[in-house]
Design a protein around this motif. Structure first.
Motif, short mmCIF file in Angstrom:
data_model
loop_
_atom_site.label_atom_id
_atom_site.label_comp_id
_atom_site.label_asym_id
_atom_site.label_seq_id
_atom_site.Cartn_x
_atom_site.Cartn_y
_atom_site.Cartn_z
N GLN A 284 6.73 36.78 67.52
CA GLN A 284 5.46 36.03 67.14
C GLN A 284 4.36 36.82 66.87
O GLN A 284 3.45 36.42 65.87
N GLU A 285 4.31 38.14 67.34
CA GLU A 285 3.09 39.01 66.99
C GLU A 285 3.28 39.31 65.60
O GLU A 285 2.21 39.48 64.99
N LYS A 286 4.63 39.57 65.18
CA LYS A 286 4.92 40.13 63.77
C LYS A 286 4.44 38.91 62.67
O LYS A 286 4.84 39.22 61.42
N THR A 287 4.31 37.66 63.18
CA THR A 287 3.95 36.42 62.26
C THR A 287 2.48 36.27 62.01
O THR A 287 2.11 35.48 61.54
N GLN A 288 1.67 36.78 63.22
CA GLN A 288 0.21 36.45 63.15
C GLN A 288 -0.55 37.51 62.92
O GLN A 288 -0.34 38.87 63.29
N PRO A 289 -1.47 37.44 61.88
CA PRO A 289 -2.33 38.25 61.35
C PRO A 289 -2.75 39.33 62.44
O PRO A 289 -2.63 40.57 62.23
N THR A 290 -3.41 38.66 63.53
CA THR A 290 -4.20 39.79 64.36
C THR A 290 -2.92 40.63 65.00
O THR A 290 -3.15 41.98 65.19
N GLY A 291 -1.86 39.92 65.52
CA GLY A 291 -0.98 40.77 65.93
C GLY A 291 -0.09 41.82 65.21
O GLY A 291 0.15 42.87 65.61
N ILE A 292 0.04 41.36 63.92
CA ILE A 292 0.39 42.49 62.83
C ILE A 292 -0.54 43.71 62.90
O ILE A 292 -0.07 44.78 62.87
#
Length: 597
Positions: A284-292
């Motif tokens: 999920q982190e890798k699909t969200q701009p902030t997480g990326i």
């Protein structure tokens, strides 16, 4: 399947009602939540809210006492009767489904779901005539000026030592019968260096999943019966386990707390269950701009061999989490979660003598292993001398995330207050230059900000802006313009400094309304080696800041022509305009930080 399980449980509850223990857990949860809420004046549970709700709904500001009494007097039979009276008349299921253009709503509904024939008729309130009473308030002079401000009050910090040498620090706070505490271990994400990334966070997350004698359900059950809240986790430089307990139940809560800290089971079944959730979170982190951005920026700033050159989410990587096993977790616990690597911080309704006695019972016999605590190597990094741009593709994204990073001095530096004031002016407050430009003036972003991640070593200074896709390049240009201006042709003004000083000085008295906020100061003092009178001297140090020192802080932190840019968005639409800006060398990478071209 979920609906069926809920329906079965509900039918069972209506038929049998709660057990004595279920009612007792619910009763304790309600009582503990009410007590904790009363520590605040406002909010959704504070004193003002309790009195106002009692007056509005019951016509008596003291009516909350009746509600508390009813909860205490409830029996399984009365709860069952109430459920059947009010909640057993049937239920209503609302299903929301997408409907294609031109498609009938009935055609879009999932097959097999009952469709209601009609809907209840609207019941309108009785007609009434209202009129506004005449105001006697004189508004001609504008908003009333406030000239009298309360003084800061912060409880004295007392220190002690357990019989095995563990240091404790206490701030007494007797506003409500609650004690909060934190066990602070020198570990954190930085301790993952040389290990599988995510070990620290993963191990701490598993502490309350089971001890040698209790499983996670039993831990939860006992916590509820005691009205206690126990949690564990990691930050960049430390790992901690926290307890929030009612004074009346403190001894029993401490026994459970110590068992969780000292005797984690790390059972295979729990590891696999948490592993599955953890991998889903990383995905999920890798699909969200902030997480990326937070996953990819730190290795670019520090290098992937540095203790801080890791995802700042603390979650690690898929490969590292998949390979974690019981031995890795036990090793972390053995090497870092130990009495000679620990400070105990307490705030709340107790005394130093009493809490020392209680802590000695559960932690005083805890002995460290003979092997020393591993030393974290937090090396100094040479800052980049030129700008770099890294683009990450997120096809069809309606917004782009623009994140910049550079290295700033440690949180422990002597001019940290000046650095914070500078940041407040540049991007750390709503009225900061960045936000007023991109949000209020240009209307290209919902918000734009800058912030510093606290750290014992060099800390990252970052700017953040989520902007509309077609203004990505223009927004990046504005971020760069503001960074250059604040140390160049548009220096910090006296008015900006006065605004930040006033806001922070006037906010101080209300900043420590809760026991948790007091504990937060104890934690920060311990982690960043601050003196015990840190809070008491804050006002004088905030007032004593000079313009020259704040400008020097800006020059030391803001490096506009050596920024590391991470921009996440639809490359088909943003790549060419961003390249045309000539911010620096441009590379495209994936969500794992691998350079593609």
């Amino acid at each position: 399947k979920v609906e069926k399980a809920i329906a079965e449980e509900w039918a069972n509850f209506l038929k049998h009602g709660p057990t004595d223990e279920e009612l007792e857990r619910s009763r304790m949860s309600s009582r503990a939540g009410f007590i904790r809420g009363l520590e605040k004046v406002g909010g959704f549970s504070g004193k003002a809210t309790v009195l106002a709700e009692s007056q509005v709904y019951r016509g008596d500001p003291a009516a909350y006492k009746l509600d508390l009494a009813r909860i205490q007097q409830a029996t399984p039979e009365t709860v069952k009767a109430a459920a059947n009276r009010w909640l057993a008349k049937g239920d209503y299921t609302l299903t929301v489904v997408p409907v294609a253009e031109g498609e009938a709503i009935d055609d879009a509904a999932p097959k097999g779901l009952p469709v209601a024939d009609g809907k209840p008729a609207a019941v309108m309130p009785a007609k009434a005539d209202y009129s506004a009473s005449k105001s006697t308030l004189d508004r001609s002079s504008g908003v009333p000026k406030v000239s009298d401000f309360p003084d800061l009050s912060f409880p004295k910090i007392q220190r002690g030592v357990l019989k095995n040498g563990i240091e404790i620090a206490l701030s007494e706070r007797h506003t409500i019968p609650v004690v909060q505490m934190q066990l602070q271990f020198d570990a954190g994400y930085a301790s993952d260096q040389g290990r599988k990334l995510g070990t620290s966070s993963f191990a701490m997350a598993l502490l309350d999943e089971g001890t040698l004698t209790l499983d996670s359900v039993e831990i939860a059950r006992r916590s509820e019966l005691l009205g206690a809240r126990i949690s564990a986790g990691s930050g960049l430089d430390s790992s901690s386990v926290s307890l929030n307990a009612l004074t009346s139940e403190l001894e029993a809560s401490l026994a459970l707390y110590a068992d969780i800290v000292r005797n984690p089971a790390f059972r295979e079944a729990d590891i696999e269950r948490i592993r599955g959730q953890w991998l889903a979170d990383i995905a999920q982190e890798k699909t969200q701009p902030t997480g990326i951005a937070l996953r990819t920026l730190p290795p670019l700033l520090y290098g992937d061999q540095h203790a801080y050159g890791i995802p700042f989410t603390g979650s690690g990587t898929e490969a590292s989490i998949k390979s974690l096993d019981v031995k890795d977790l036990r090793r972390f616990h053995r090497e870092f979660i130990r009495p000679d690597n620990l400070k105990i911080l307490i705030a709340g309704d107790t005394t130093l003598a009493e809490i020392t006695r209680q802590l000695d019972k559960v932690f005083g016999d805890w002995q460290a292993t003979e092997t020393p605590v591993p030393v974290k190597a937090i090396a100094n990094v040479n800052a980049p001398t030129k700008a770099r741009v890294f683009l990450i593709d997120r096809p069809d994204s309606p917004q782009s995330l623009i994140l910049t990073g550079s290295l700033a001095p440690s949180t422990t530096v002597a001019n940290n207050i000046e650095i914070q004031t500078m940041n407040g002016i540049f991007g750390g407050t709503f009225t900061s230059r960045l936000n007023m430009n991109l949000r209020e003036d240009k209307r290209w972003a919902y918000g734009a900000s800058s912030f510093l991640q606290d750290a014992i070593g060099q800390r990252p200074f970052m700017t953040y802006a989520s902007v509309q896709t077609d203004k990505t390049a223009e927004s990046a240009a504005e971020v760069l313009k503001e960074a250059r201006a604040v140390i160049g042709d548009k220096p910090i003004t006296d008015e900006e400094i006065a605004r930040i000083k006033a806001q922070r000085i006037r906010a101080l008295p209300g900043s420590f309304e809760t026991t948790g906020s007091v504990l937060g100061i104890l934690s920060g003092n311990a982690l960043y080696s601050r003196p015990d009178d840190y809070v008491q001297t804050l006002k004088a140090r905030l007032q004593g800041q000079t313009k020259a020192d704040i400008e020097a802080a800006a020059r030391a932190v803001i490096k506009p022509d050596a920024l590391t840019w991470v921009i996440v968005g639809d490359l088909e639409k943003i790549e060419a305009p961003v390249r045309a800006l000539k911010l620096g060398d441009v590379k495209v990478m994936d969500a794992d930080g691998k350079v593609l071209r």
